[in-house]
Design a protein around this motif. Structure first.
Motif, PDB file in Angstrom:
ATOM      1  N   ARG A 127       0.812  -1.217   0.000  1.00  0.00           N
ATOM      2  CA  ARG A 127       0.000   0.000   0.000  1.00  0.00           C
ATOM      3  C   ARG A 127       0.848   1.271   0.000  1.00  0.00           C
ATOM      4  O   ARG A 127       0.652   2.155   0.838  1.00  0.00           O
ATOM      5  CB  ARG A 127      -0.954   0.004   1.189  1.00  0.00           C
ATOM      6  N   PRO A 128       1.837   1.393  -0.915  1.00  0.00           N
ATOM      7  CA  PRO A 128       2.495   2.694  -1.056  1.00  0.00           C
ATOM      8  C   PRO A 128       1.528   3.745  -1.590  1.00  0.00           C
ATOM      9  O   PRO A 128       1.673   4.931  -1.320  1.00  0.00           O
ATOM     10  CB  PRO A 128       3.632   2.407  -2.040  1.00  0.00           C
ATOM     11  N   VAL A 129       0.587   3.278  -2.371  1.00  0.00           N
ATOM     12  CA  VAL A 129      -0.522   4.132  -2.796  1.00  0.00           C
ATOM     13  C   VAL A 129      -1.797   3.330  -2.599  1.00  0.00           C
ATOM     14  O   VAL A 129      -1.794   2.098  -2.645  1.00  0.00           O
ATOM     15  CB  VAL A 129      -0.382   4.571  -4.272  1.00  0.00           C
ATOM     16  N   LYS A 130      -2.884   4.025  -2.388  1.00  0.00           N
ATOM     17  CA  LYS A 130      -4.170   3.357  -2.185  1.00  0.00           C
ATOM     18  C   LYS A 130      -5.255   4.177  -2.861  1.00  0.00           C
ATOM     19  O   LYS A 130      -5.017   5.303  -3.326  1.00  0.00           O
ATOM     20  CB  LYS A 130      -4.460   3.189  -0.692  1.00  0.00           C
ATOM     21  N   VAL A 131      -6.418   3.588  -2.912  1.00  0.00           N
ATOM     22  CA  VAL A 131      -7.543   4.269  -3.537  1.00  0.00           C
ATOM     23  C   VAL A 131      -7.868   5.538  -2.745  1.00  0.00           C
ATOM     24  O   VAL A 131      -8.015   5.512  -1.522  1.00  0.00           O
ATOM     25  CB  VAL A 131      -8.767   3.335  -3.594  1.00  0.00           C
ATOM     26  N   GLY A 132      -7.956   6.663  -3.463  1.00  0.00           N
ATOM     27  CA  GLY A 132      -8.226   7.946  -2.840  1.00  0.00           C
ATOM     28  C   GLY A 132      -7.003   8.825  -2.664  1.00  0.00           C
ATOM     29  O   GLY A 132      -7.148  10.012  -2.336  1.00  0.00           O
ATOM     30  N   ASP A 133      -5.791   8.271  -2.878  1.00  0.00           N
ATOM     31  CA  ASP A 133      -4.577   9.072  -2.735  1.00  0.00           C
ATOM     32  C   ASP A 133      -4.426  10.017  -3.915  1.00  0.00           C
ATOM     33  O   ASP A 133      -4.847   9.743  -5.041  1.00  0.00           O
ATOM     34  CB  ASP A 133      -3.349   8.163  -2.639  1.00  0.00           C
ATOM     35  N   GLU A 139       4.613   0.868 -13.142  1.00  0.00           N
ATOM     36  CA  GLU A 139       5.128   2.225 -13.058  1.00  0.00           C
ATOM     37  C   GLU A 139       5.220   2.688 -11.601  1.00  0.00           C
ATOM     38  O   GLU A 139       6.113   3.454 -11.235  1.00  0.00           O
ATOM     39  CB  GLU A 139       4.223   3.181 -13.854  1.00  0.00           C
ATOM     40  N   PHE A 140       4.332   2.238 -10.762  1.00  0.00           N
ATOM     41  CA  PHE A 140       4.355   2.638  -9.356  1.00  0.00           C
ATOM     42  C   PHE A 140       5.462   1.929  -8.580  1.00  0.00           C
ATOM     43  O   PHE A 140       5.815   2.352  -7.480  1.00  0.00           O
ATOM     44  CB  PHE A 140       3.007   2.327  -8.699  1.00  0.00           C
ATOM     45  N   ILE A 141       5.972   0.843  -9.119  1.00  0.00           N
ATOM     46  CA  ILE A 141       7.018   0.090  -8.423  1.00  0.00           C
ATOM     47  C   ILE A 141       8.403   0.509  -8.898  1.00  0.00           C
ATOM     48  O   ILE A 141       9.353   0.598  -8.109  1.00  0.00           O
ATOM     49  CB  ILE A 141       6.801  -1.422  -8.618  1.00  0.00           C
ATOM     50  N   THR A 142       8.551   0.788 -10.182  1.00  0.00           N
ATOM     51  CA  THR A 142       9.878   1.042 -10.755  1.00  0.00           C
ATOM     52  C   THR A 142      10.208   2.519 -10.872  1.00  0.00           C
ATOM     53  O   THR A 142      11.363   2.852 -11.142  1.00  0.00           O
ATOM     54  CB  THR A 142       9.964   0.397 -12.145  1.00  0.00           C
ATOM     55  N   LYS A 143       9.257   3.418 -10.691  1.00  0.00           N
ATOM     56  CA  LYS A 143       9.528   4.837 -10.860  1.00  0.00           C
ATOM     57  C   LYS A 143       9.221   5.595  -9.571  1.00  0.00           C
ATOM     58  O   LYS A 143       8.605   5.065  -8.646  1.00  0.00           O
ATOM     59  CB  LYS A 143       8.704   5.411 -12.020  1.00  0.00           C
ATOM     60  N   THR A 144       9.671   6.849  -9.554  1.00  0.00           N
ATOM     61  CA  THR A 144       9.451   7.707  -8.397  1.00  0.00           C
ATOM     62  C   THR A 144       8.023   8.244  -8.426  1.00  0.00           C
ATOM     63  O   THR A 144       7.575   8.805  -9.432  1.00  0.00           O
ATOM     64  CB  THR A 144      10.441   8.868  -8.379  1.00  0.00           C
ATOM     65  N   VAL A 145       7.343   8.089  -7.296  1.00  0.00           N
ATOM     66  CA  VAL A 145       5.944   8.497  -7.187  1.00  0.00           C
ATOM     67  C   VAL A 145       5.827   9.501  -6.047  1.00  0.00           C
ATOM     68  O   VAL A 145       6.345   9.276  -4.943  1.00  0.00           O
ATOM     69  CB  VAL A 145       5.026   7.292  -6.919  1.00  0.00           C
ATOM     70  N   ARG A 146       5.184  10.612  -6.312  1.00  0.00           N
ATOM     71  CA  ARG A 146       4.902  11.606  -5.273  1.00  0.00           C
ATOM     72  C   ARG A 146       3.476  11.406  -4.803  1.00  0.00           C
ATOM     73  O   ARG A 146       2.524  11.602  -5.546  1.00  0.00           O
ATOM     74  CB  ARG A 146       5.088  13.020  -5.830  1.00  0.00           C
ATOM     75  N   ASN A 147       3.353  11.019  -3.522  1.00  0.00           N
ATOM     76  CA  ASN A 147       2.055  10.769  -2.916  1.00  0.00           C
ATOM     77  C   ASN A 147       1.759  11.905  -1.952  1.00  0.00           C
ATOM     78  O   ASN A 147       2.338  11.993  -0.864  1.00  0.00           O
ATOM     79  CB  ASN A 147       2.046   9.424  -2.184  1.00  0.00           C
ATOM     80  N   VAL A 148       0.860  12.779  -2.325  1.00  0.00           N
ATOM     81  CA  VAL A 148       0.576  13.961  -1.526  1.00  0.00           C
ATOM     82  C   VAL A 148      -0.121  13.594  -0.223  1.00  0.00           C
ATOM     83  O   VAL A 148       0.110  14.202   0.824  1.00  0.00           O
ATOM     84  CB  VAL A 148      -0.271  14.965  -2.333  1.00  0.00           C
TER      85      VAL A 148
END
Length: 816
Positions: A631-637, A672-681
Motif C-alpha cells: 500500500r504505497p498508494v491506495k484508492v483515494g490518494d 510504473e508505481f514500483i519502478t519509478k518515483t511516485v509523489r504521494n501527496v
C-alpha cells in the motif's frame, strides 16, 4: 502347575462365537450369491431381447414401420439398461480389486494363513464373477446399439423403397378400371364399419348420451369463459411488456388444443361405453382423438400468431388487412387435416385394395397441396393489395421470398409425382410441407415466449437489493440474454429433432447419440466428460456467487465496524476477490477431475510464453499485488507520476486508474508505481497546506498587519484549528515587508479554493484598514531619453593620425 480349568470354561464360548460368525457370514454370502444370480438373469433377459430383434431383422423381408419403431425403442432401452448394470457393478468390482491389492500376492515359498487364503480365494471368485458381468453388460450394450443402428438402416431403406416405388398413374385408364372393380368390396367394408359405429352408439343408453352432450355444452361454455378470463388476467395481472402477448397466444393455443380434444374424447367414450367396437376400430377411434387434438393445436397456433382482433398483441409482423384475410385459414387447414388423416386411417382399418389405397393417398396429397397453395395465393394477393394501398409499407424480405419459392417448387414436385405414378413420394413431400409449417410456427411461438420471459426477469429487480449477482441492471440484462439464448437454442434443437423424425432420426435416436458422449474425451490422463464439465461450471458459478455475497457482507457489514480506512478496505476486498476467484477455479477444476498437479505441465509449457510474450502482463499483475499488499498508494490518494497528477480511483489487476483534475482518466500500468518515483501527496498525512505570501509597504505597522492576516485565517471555517494558522515576517526586500501566512486544510484538494477565499477576504480587510499592498519595483519606461548632441566636425580632411569620432550608441531603457 498351570490349571486347565479356565481353558475348559472358555472353550464353549469360543465355539459358540465361531458358530455365530459362520452362521452370520452364511446369510451374507447367500445374499451376495442371490444378487449375482439376479444380475445374471437380468443380463440373460437382455440378451434374449436383443437376439429376438436381430432375428426379426434378419428373417423378415418387409417389417412394418410401426414394428420397426417399437424395435428401435426396445433396443435403445436394452442398451441403456445394460449400461446401467455395468455402472452399478463397476464400484463393487473396484472395491473387491482394492481389497485384493491390500492382501497382495502370496510370497513364493511361504504358505498363507488359512483365513487369509480363504479370503483371497473368495475375493478372487467375486472379482472374476463381477468382471464377467461387467464385460457381458458392456458387450450387450454394444450389441443393442448395433441393433438400433440396424433398425435405423432398415427403416431408411424401406422409406427409400416406398418413395421410389411407382404405381399406375391416376391419369391412366387401367388405374380407374381397377379402382372401379374394387369399389363394391370397398363400399361393403365401409358399410360394415359404419354399421359397427352405429350399433355401438345405439348400445349406449340415452341417459349416457344426454350426459355426454350436456358435458360437451358445459365444456364449450367453460372454454368461452376461460378464454375471456385469461384475456382479462393477462391484461391486468401480467406486467406491461411483450410477455402479455406471448402468454395470451399460449393461452389461445392451449384452449384450442384442449377443447376439441375433450369433445372428441367424450364422443369416443360414448361409443366405447358398452365395449361394442372391435380392437381395430378402437385403435382407430383413439387415433382419431389424437388427430383432432393436433388439428386443434394447428388452428390455435394460427390464430395465436395472426391475432386478427388484437393488432397490438400480434406476434407476427403482419398488417391488419393481411391478418384479417388469413384469419379463417388456420381453421380450414385444421379441418382438412382431420378429413385427410381420417380417410387414410379408414382405408387402413377396412383393408382396402391396392388401387383404392393409392387413390386415397393421391387424393389426400392433392387436397393438402391445394390447401397449402390456396393459403399461399391468398396471402400473396392480399400482400400485393396492401403494397398497392400503402406504397410506404416495408418490402418483402429476401429470405421470405426464397421460402415461398421453395414451397411452390415443392408443391409442383409433389403434383408431378402424383400424376406420373410416384404417389408415395408425392404424398410424403406434401405431408412434410405441412409438418414443417406446423413445427416452424410452434418453434417461433416458443422462442418468443422464452425471450419475453427472460426479458421480464431482466426488467424486474430482485427483492433483495444486496444481491451481488443481479444487483445492477446491466448484470440482469446479461443474465437474461444468456438465459434467452440457452432457452431458444433448446427450442431449436427440439425443432430439429421433430423435423428429422420422419427420416428415422427422432428424439430417441438423437438422445441415444448424445448419450454416447458420457464417456467423454480423453486428453492424456485427463477425461473430459459432459457431466464433469457441467458440474465444474456449477461449482464455479456457486463459488462466484458465494464470493460475491461474502464480499458484499464484508463491504456493508463487517469492514465499516473496523478501524480500516476506505482505501485499506478497498484493497482488502480486492485481494479477497482474487483469492476467492482462484479458489473457485481450483475447486471447479477438481470437480472436473483435473487436479492442480495435473496442470503443472501446462504451467511449464506456458512459462516460455509468459517469459517472452506475457512478461509485461505478469509484471503488472505482480506489481498490482504488491501495491495492494504494501500500500504505497491506495484508492483515494493524490499522486503525481511522470507528469500525471490526480486521484487514484481504482487499482485493477493490470493497471491503476487515475482521475485528473479535468475529470479525465489516465490508465497507468502497475509496474510504473514500483519502478519509478511516485509523489504521494496524501500518503503520510491527508492535510493540505494553504500558504499566502503578502508584500506590504515598509511603513506598515507589522503587528497590526500580522493580527489582521491571522484573523482572516482564523475566521475561515475551512482552515483547521490544529495545526494552528501562523503568520511570519520572512524579511524586507526592496523596501517591502514580506509576510508569509500558512494554515492547514482537511485535504490537499481544498487548498486552492481556500486560498482564493482567503485572498478575497484579505483584500477586503486591508482596504478597510487603509493598508495598501506594495507595488512592484520593476518599471519599464515607455519613451527613450533624448540623444546626446554630437559636435559638428568639418568635412575637411582630418588631421593626420586623428580618426573621426564615433557617435554614441542609443541608451538602453533604464530599470531600477
Amino acid at each position: 502347575m498351570i490349571s486347565r480349568r479356565p481353558f475348559r470354561l472358555l472353550f464353549p464360548f469360543l465355539l459358540a462365537l465361531l458358530l455365530a460368525l459362520s452362521f452370520g457370514a452364511s446369510p451374507a454370502r447367500a445374499q451376495a450369491d442371490d444378487d449375482a444370480a439376479t444380475v445374471d438373469q437380468h443380463l440373460d433377459n437382455l440378451r434374449k431381447q436383443i437376439t429376438t430383434i436381430q432375428k426379426t431383422l434378419d428373417g423378415e423381408a418387409d417389417v412394418p414401420d410401426a414394428t420397426l419403431s417399437q424395435m428401435k425403442a426396445d433396443a435403445l432401452a436394452a442398451s441403456a439398461e445394460a449400461d446401467k448394470v455395468a455402472a452399478d457393478i463397476a464400484p463393487q468390482l473396484a472395491s473387491v480389486q482394492a481389497r485384493l491389492a491390500e492382501l497382495g500376492k502370496p510370497a513364493a515359498g511361504i504358505k498363507d494363513a488359512p483365513d487369509v487364503a480363504a479370503q483371497r480365494s473368495q475375493l478372487d471368485r467375486n472379482s472374476s464373477a463381477l468382471d464377467s458381468q461387467v464385460k457381458l453388460a458392456r458387450l450387450l450394450s454394444v450389441e443393442a446399439a448395433q441393433a438400433s443402428e440396424q433398425v435405423t438402416t432398415v427403416r431408411r431403406a424401406q422409406l427409400q423403397a416406398r418413395l421410389g416405388e411407382r404405381t399406375s398413374s391416376i391419369l391412366a385408364g387401367g388405374f380407374w378400371q381397377q379402382l372401379y372393380a374394387e369399389w363394391p368390396q370397398t363400399r361393403l367394408r365401409l358399410q360394415n364399419l359404419g354399421q359397427e359405429l352405429v350399433d355401438a352408439a345405439r348400445s349406449t343408453p340415452l341417459s349416457v348420451w344426454a350426459g355426454m352432450f350436456a358435458a360437451i355444452v358445459l365444456l364449450l361454455l367453460a372454454s368461452v369463459w376461460i378464454s375471456r378470463r385469461l384475456l382479462m388476467l393477462t391484461s391486468t395481472r401480467v406486467p406491461h411488456g411483450r410477455l402479455r402477448r406471448s402468454l395470451h397466444a399460449l393461452a389461445v393455443l392451449v384452449l384450442a388444443l384442449a377443447t376439441p380434444g375433450l369433445v372428441a374424447e367424450l364422443l369416443v367414450l360414448g361409443l366405447r361405453w358398452n365395449n361394442g367396437v372391435s380392437d381395430k376400430t378402437d385403435v382407430f377411434l383413439g387415433s382419431l382423438v389424437g388427430v383432432i387434438c393436433f388439428a386443434g393445436f394447428t388452428a390455435g397456433l394460427g390464430h395465436a400468431l395472426l391475432s386478427p382482433n388484437r393488432a397490438s398483441w400480434r406476434l407476427l409482423p403482419l398488417s391488419d388487412a393481411l391478418a384479417s384475410r388469413m384469419a379463417r385459414y388456420p381453421t380450414v387447414f385444421a379441418f382438412v387435416m382431420v378429413l385427410v388423416w381420417a380417410a387414410e386411417r379408414v382405408s387402413i382399418v377396412i383393408n382396402t385394395g391396392l388401387s383404392t389405397a393409392v387413390a386415397v393417398n393421391c387424393i389426400v396429397a392433392l387436397v393438402l397441396s391445394v390447401t397449402v397453395a390456396y393459403g399461399l395465393l391468398r396471402a400473396e394477393r392480399c400482400w400485393r393489395q396492401v403494397r398497392a394501398a400503402e406504397p410506404d409499407s416495408p418490402v418483402t424480405p429476401l429470405w421470405l421470398r426464397c421460402v415461398v419459392l421453395l414451397l411452390w417448387l415443392a408443391l409442383a414436385v409433389s403434383l408431378i409425382s402424383l400424376l406420373v405414378g410416384y404417389v408415395a413420394f408425392g404424398s410424403f413431400v406434401t405431408k412434410q410441407i405441412t409438418w414443417i409449417m406446423v413445427v416452424v410456427c410452434s418453434t417461433y411461438l416458443l422462442t418468443v415466449l422464452v425471450d419475453d420471459v427472460c426479458m421480464l426477469l431482466a426488467s424486474t429487480p430482485p427483492p433483495d437489493s444486496s444481491n451481488p449477482v443481479l444487483a445492477t441492471p446491466k448484470a440482469r440484462d446479461q443474465a437474461a440474454v444468456l438465459l434467452s439464448g440457452l432457452g431458444r437454442a433448446l427450442v431449436v434443437l427440439l425443432m430439429l429433432m421433430l423435423l428429422l423424425a420422419p427420416f428415422g432420426e427422432g428424439p430417441a435416436e438423437l438422445f441415444q447419440r448424445l448419450s454416447t458422449l458420457q464417456d467423454g474425451l480423453a486428453i492424456g490422463e485427463v477425461a473430459i466428460r459432459p457431466g464433469s464439465v457441467i458440474q465444474a461450471l456449477l461449482v464455479l458459478l456457486v463459488g462466484y456467487i458465494g464470493v460475491g455475497f461474502f464480499k458484499r457482507w464484508l463491504q456493508n457489514s463487517y469492514l465499516p465496524t473496523t478501524n480500516l480506512d476506505s482505501g485499506m478496505q478497498t484493497s482488502f476486498l480486492t485481494l479477497f476477490g482474487y483469492v476467492g476467484a482462484i479458489t473457485a477455479v481450483a475447486l471447479a477444476l477438481s470437480s472436473a477431475g483435473i487436479g492442480l498437479e495435473r496442470i503443472a505441465w501446462v504451467a511449464s509449457a506456458l512459462s516460455v510464453g509468459i517469459g517472452f510474450g506475457l512478461q509485461a502482463v505478469v509484471q503488472n499483475f505482480v506489481s498490482g499485488l504488491i501495491l495492494l499488499a504494501e500500500r504505497p498508494v491506495k484508492v483515494g490518494d493524490w499522486v503525481s507520476l511522470g507528469g500525471v497528477e490526480g486521484d487514484i480511483r481504482r487499482i485493477n489487476v493490470r493497471a491503476t486508474e487515475i482521475q485528473m483534475g479535468d475529470r479525465s482518466t489516465v490508465i497507468v500500468p502497475n509496474s510504473e508505481f514500483i519502478t519509478k518515483t511516485v509523489r504521494n501527496v496524501t500518503h503520510a498525512s491527508p492535510l493540505g497546506l494553504v500558504q499566502v505570501k503578502l508584500p506590504l509597504p515598509l511603513g506598515t505597522d507589522a503587528e497590526a498587519a500580522r493580527a489582521l492576516i491571522l484573523g482572516v485565517f482564523v475566521d475561515n471555517h475551512d482552515v483547521l484549528d490544529t495545526p494552528a494558522p501562523n503568520v511570519q515576517l520572512d524579511g524586507i526586500d526592496n523596501g517591502n515587508l514580506l509576510f508569509n501566512a500558512t494554515g492547514f486544510a482537511s485535504s490537499p484538494r481544498l487548498t486552492s479554493g481556500i486560498r482564493s477565499a482567503l485572498l478575497f477576504e484579505l483584500l477586503k480587510r486591508l482596504d478597510a484598514a487603509g493598508i495598501s499592498i506594495a507595488k512592484p519595483n520593476t518599471m519599464i519606461l515607455s519613451s527613450l531619453p533624448a540623444q546626446f548632441e554630437v559636435p559638428a566636425i568639418s568635412a575637411a580632411t582630418p588631421a593626420p593620425g586623428v580618426s573621426p569620432p564615433t557617435p554614441p550608441a542609443p541608451m538602453p531603457p533604464l530599470t531600477s
